[in-house]
Design a protein around this motif. Structure first.
Motif, PDB file in Angstrom:
ATOM      1  N   LEU B 221       0.832  -1.213   0.000  1.00 21.87           N
ATOM      2  CA  LEU B 221       0.000   0.000   0.000  1.00 21.87           C
ATOM      3  C   LEU B 221       0.864   1.261   0.000  1.00 21.87           C
ATOM      4  O   LEU B 221       0.441   2.314  -0.503  1.00 21.87           O
ATOM      5  N   ARG B 222       2.048   1.142   0.545  1.00 23.78           N
ATOM      6  CA  ARG B 222       2.948   2.303   0.584  1.00 23.78           C
ATOM      7  C   ARG B 222       3.542   2.599  -0.796  1.00 23.78           C
ATOM      8  O   ARG B 222       4.202   3.615  -0.979  1.00 23.78           O
ATOM      9  N   LYS B 223       3.336   1.679  -1.722  1.00 22.63           N
ATOM     10  CA  LYS B 223       3.848   1.909  -3.075  1.00 22.63           C
ATOM     11  C   LYS B 223       2.978   2.905  -3.845  1.00 22.63           C
ATOM     12  O   LYS B 223       3.382   3.407  -4.891  1.00 22.63           O
ATOM     13  N   ASN B 224       1.758   3.178  -3.333  1.00 25.39           N
ATOM     14  CA  ASN B 224       0.858   4.090  -4.025  1.00 25.39           C
ATOM     15  C   ASN B 224       1.374   5.524  -4.025  1.00 25.39           C
ATOM     16  O   ASN B 224       1.990   5.972  -3.057  1.00 25.39           O
ATOM     17  N   GLU B 225       1.088   6.196  -5.136  1.00 21.99           N
ATOM     18  CA  GLU B 225       1.495   7.593  -5.218  1.00 21.99           C
ATOM     19  C   GLU B 225       0.809   8.386  -4.112  1.00 21.99           C
ATOM     20  O   GLU B 225       1.418   9.245  -3.482  1.00 21.99           O
ATOM     21  N   LYS B 226      -0.517   8.122  -3.943  1.00 25.69           N
ATOM     22  CA  LYS B 226      -1.235   8.717  -2.807  1.00 25.69           C
ATOM     23  C   LYS B 226      -0.908   7.839  -1.603  1.00 25.69           C
ATOM     24  O   LYS B 226      -1.383   6.701  -1.504  1.00 25.69           O
ATOM     25  N   LEU B 227      -0.095   8.351  -0.702  1.00 22.10           N
ATOM     26  CA  LEU B 227       0.432   7.536   0.403  1.00 22.10           C
ATOM     27  C   LEU B 227      -0.614   7.436   1.517  1.00 22.10           C
ATOM     28  O   LEU B 227      -0.913   8.432   2.178  1.00 22.10           O
ATOM     29  N   PRO B 228      -1.165   6.232   1.762  1.00 24.18           N
ATOM     30  CA  PRO B 228      -2.275   6.141   2.716  1.00 24.18           C
ATOM     31  C   PRO B 228      -1.829   6.078   4.169  1.00 24.18           C
ATOM     32  O   PRO B 228      -2.667   6.151   5.071  1.00 24.18           O
ATOM     33  N   LYS B 276       8.559  14.250  -1.386  1.00 24.57           N
ATOM     34  CA  LYS B 276       9.611  13.341  -1.832  1.00 24.57           C
ATOM     35  C   LYS B 276       9.558  12.033  -1.048  1.00 24.57           C
ATOM     36  O   LYS B 276       9.407  12.022   0.171  1.00 24.57           O
ATOM     37  N   ARG B 277       9.698  10.977  -1.804  1.00 22.68           N
ATOM     38  CA  ARG B 277       9.577   9.616  -1.263  1.00 22.68           C
ATOM     39  C   ARG B 277      10.957   9.063  -0.922  1.00 22.68           C
ATOM     40  O   ARG B 277      11.804   8.895  -1.783  1.00 22.68           O
ATOM     41  N   ILE B 278      11.147   8.753   0.350  1.00 25.58           N
ATOM     42  CA  ILE B 278      12.467   8.345   0.852  1.00 25.58           C
ATOM     43  C   ILE B 278      12.435   6.874   1.262  1.00 25.58           C
ATOM     44  O   ILE B 278      11.495   6.420   1.920  1.00 25.58           O
ATOM     45  N   LEU B 356      17.973  -1.694  -5.103  1.00 19.66           N
ATOM     46  CA  LEU B 356      17.658  -1.159  -6.430  1.00 19.66           C
ATOM     47  C   LEU B 356      16.233  -1.544  -6.840  1.00 19.66           C
ATOM     48  O   LEU B 356      15.486  -0.724  -7.387  1.00 19.66           O
ATOM     49  N   ARG B 357      15.853  -2.783  -6.545  1.00 13.68           N
ATOM     50  CA  ARG B 357      14.502  -3.249  -6.878  1.00 13.68           C
ATOM     51  C   ARG B 357      13.455  -2.475  -6.065  1.00 13.68           C
ATOM     52  O   ARG B 357      12.465  -1.970  -6.622  1.00 13.68           O
ATOM     53  N   LEU B 358      13.698  -2.345  -4.752  1.00 15.53           N
ATOM     54  CA  LEU B 358      12.737  -1.654  -3.896  1.00 15.53           C
ATOM     55  C   LEU B 358      12.609  -0.183  -4.283  1.00 15.53           C
ATOM     56  O   LEU B 358      11.517   0.392  -4.240  1.00 15.53           O
ATOM     57  N   ALA B 359      13.728   0.415  -4.686  1.00 15.36           N
ATOM     58  CA  ALA B 359      13.693   1.823  -5.084  1.00 15.36           C
ATOM     59  C   ALA B 359      12.723   2.021  -6.246  1.00 15.36           C
ATOM     60  O   ALA B 359      11.999   3.022  -6.315  1.00 15.36           O
ATOM     61  N   LYS B 360      12.721   1.035  -7.151  1.00  9.97           N
ATOM     62  CA  LYS B 360      11.783   1.091  -8.280  1.00  9.97           C
ATOM     63  C   LYS B 360      10.358   0.826  -7.814  1.00  9.97           C
ATOM     64  O   LYS B 360       9.433   1.562  -8.149  1.00  9.97           O
ATOM     65  N   GLU B 361      10.199  -0.279  -7.069  1.00  8.53           N
ATOM     66  CA  GLU B 361       8.851  -0.693  -6.649  1.00  8.53           C
ATOM     67  C   GLU B 361       8.134   0.395  -5.851  1.00  8.53           C
ATOM     68  O   GLU B 361       6.923   0.560  -5.958  1.00  8.53           O
TER      69      GLU B 361
END
Lengths: 425, 425
Positions: B221-228, B276-278, B356-361
């Motif tokens: 769920l944290r992958k969403n642009e709208k962070l819930p 910004k997403r950290i 690297l994978r998580l940064a993309k996901e």
């Protein structure tokens, strides 16, 4: 000293920076060593080795390489040199013992890393030590966090084979170590193109045992009340053992021991009667780290034993020479090496037993537990060591230091007070 | 909050000193958590758990013990809880995350030890944490120098079983880890008097997988642009996962996720568009260590992922549920756990790939590589992590910190500058 600049250039060294080290080393050696009185004549050989440390032995190694031989660089007393020599290769120690190399290591490693690791990495990456340039392959091990991760950085610059040292000493761990030795043998065979046969391995086991026996003889002589050799000199020999040709080293050490035997017979001592006998225990003192020995021995004490990698851990216990198959020999090697008691094992009660035994054997008046800064393993184990000493009624002083000289005065004050306390006890 | 003083006294705790911790914790929690806006209602449960952290769950564990059950305390994501639960015992995390416990650890450990280890040892020896009092047996592992030696000190005060985690990831190392799990099973069976059968182990594998799936759902769920949900809240849930009853934890996390699903549907975000997403990567953040998340999220950033033990390392990869024999299940456990990429392994390239994978996901704008002071493993590996980020064009900030607040202002300045830089990029 002969001029080795051409050789160093051929090795791709940073000769200009290295010259700075060459300039200060003789002075440092002279201050600590040549100022000693009543040194055995047999020390001349070891003086010579140090004077030409980046010349004579490197030249021999290069000669060996020109004939197609390989050189393996090692960093730990758990790595079995026997395998290397059995493949007609040469093993040489690579541990850095000078502050000179530390800043180079700090470029890539955390500052909170022990100086030995920082110096070793710095010596390689800054190209300021011929041994680090010569070694065709480095052999690492998983003895501590700092080294384990340093191999990853070094392996980008030089081939590194890492041996997975078990962290405990159960029966299955000895078996696992035998398995690591077997894989190391395969690797060495592949890298050298030479087969490790039972005959060759038997010969190299005798060769390295010969070096151990010579060191045992030297250390046994230090057990005498009349001390025939200084701690500084014994340490130097222990340090050179990691680099020198094993046959010549054993020969020269035995020759020195002949002289020391005579001294014992004649009641000759390098120190005055009643000089307090100190054992050092803890982290290794790689060449040219003579700081603590020098302080002890210019503060009225005598170092009679080192329970260290540069000391008893290096030569105690021989490898069983009766095995006739490679399998049996590997098992014998695993058993001998797993007898070493390093703080990287958990638990490591054997080391406490060693220290208590050595304190008796060497008739020790006090123990200095010395830790290289940021070595968490020996630092934590010091809790048990110092407690065991107190329980046994052996005075103990805990010291933490690094390769800089900045704490020398403070160390001298503490060591002097410790020896003073022993004198008044 | 209910009064648990009698229970704490019965546990042999130093209640007076512990009261000091009880006094400051609500304030600290309130400052970081309750000041957040637009929190999901489902966080109420987790708020409650923290408010009663030394009361409710400890009381449940004691209840379990009164019925003859055992409690195992663990310190590492490599220790398979499945074995413990299969023997009708309970596993609970024991990592100390507060400066409150550090001085107690420093009484016996080197100052140059990471705060997590010092706090854990201090919490036990000072008797200031109920979980550390309740656990009948501690389960240690050989993941790092500091922990490896700390078990030796703790084992003088409480039964400790140490698992020898291999230092590499070759096929034989996975086999060796399966062997360690087998021995752990024997130990747990002996200590609890309960047999670990295939049926029971199958059930506990499903149980712990259920917890993992709930966490995976939350993180997805944290992958969403709208962070819930905020990073602070997600971290808190990750931390509580180590302590809470696994069934209830999964239930409550899934319930929260239902709410978050709705938020995503409705386009509700806890942060403004463009925040910004950290991603944080590095050493674990044990409860109540919320320092860095709080700094990031009050400096204009949002933490969307933790590549940490308190994060993805804890829940990624499920254990294969299709095995029907204990032997097969142990193998499946070994394989799942050896998939975790901790800096204690050499080499550990898998972790770089993970980051690297998580940064993309997670669509990450920047990575903060955070190291607990004196963790040599992650500190050294940071060299590779930060290089890989630069090569991939991902902005990265390296930070070293401990449990004190003394560097909070300095960290805030650096983190703010980093986020500012991301905003201007």
């Amino acid at each position: 000293m002969a001029d080795y600049h051409e050789m160093w250039k051929d090795l791709g060294m940073d000769v200009e920076t290295h010259d700075q080290l060459c300039e200060v080393l003789p002075q440092a050696f002279g201050d600590v060593y040549l100022s000693q009185e009543n040194r055995p004549e047999g020390m001349d050989y070891f003086n010579f080795v140090v004077a030409e440390i980046h010349g004579v032995r490197p030249a021999e190694l290069i000669e060996h390489q020109k004939k197609g031989g390989k050189v393996f660089g090692t960093f730990c007393v758990y790595v079995p040199d026997e395998i290397v020599f059995a493949a007609d290769a040469i093993a040489t120690g690579l541990c850095g013992g000078s502050q000179f190399w530390v800043p180079g290591g700090e470029k890539v490693l955390p500052t909170n890393t022990c100086p030995l690791i920082k110096a070793s990495v710095g010596a390689r990456l800054d190209r300021t030590c011929p041994f680090f340039r010569i070694a065709d392959m480095y052999v690492g091990e998983t003895t501590c966090d700092g080294k384990k991760k340093a191999w990853e950085i070094l392996s980008e610059d030089v081939p590194v084979h890492v041996m997975n040292l078990p962290q405990m000493k159960r029966a299955k761990d000895v078996k696992a170590w035998a398995e690591e030795i077997r894989e190391f043998k395969d690797k060495v065979e592949e890298f050298t193109g030479n087969k490790v046969t039972a005959d060759k391995l038997a010969a190299s086991i005798r060769l390295i045992n010969g070096k151990r026996k010579a060191l045992q003889r030297l250390y046994d002589l230090r057990k005498n009340e009349k001390l025939p050799v200084s701690g500084c000199d014994a340490l130097l020999i222990s340090q050179i053992a990691f680099y020198d040709d094993p046959t010549r080293f054993a020969e020269m050490t035995n020759k020195l021991c002949d002289e020391l035997d005579k001294r014992v017979e004649d009641g000759v001592s390098v120190v005055a009667d009643g000089t307090k006998r100190i054992m050092l225990t803890g982290t290794p003192l790689a060449i040219p780290n003579w700081k603590l020995h020098n302080i002890v021995e210019t503060s009225g004490g005598a170092v009679v034993c080192e329970e260290m990698c540069t000391g008893t851990r290096y030569f105690e216990h021989l490898v069983d020479e009766s095995q006739t198959t490679v399998e049996g020999q590997i098992q014998a090697l695993a058993e001998r090496y797993m007898n070493i008691n390093c703080a990287c094992f958990t638990p490591n009660e054997g080391r406490i037993e060693d220290i208590l035994r050595l304190a008796k054997e060497y008739n020790v008046d006090g123990v200095i537990d010395v830790n290289l800064k940021f070595c968490n393993l020996y630092d934590t184990e010091g809790y048990f060591v110092e407690r065991a000493m107190k329980e046994a009624g052996i005075p103990v002083l805990g010291i933490e230091t690094d390769y800089t000289d900045s704490d020398a005065q403070q160390l001298r004050t503490r060591v002097s007070a410790f020896i003073e306390m022993l004198n008044n006890a």
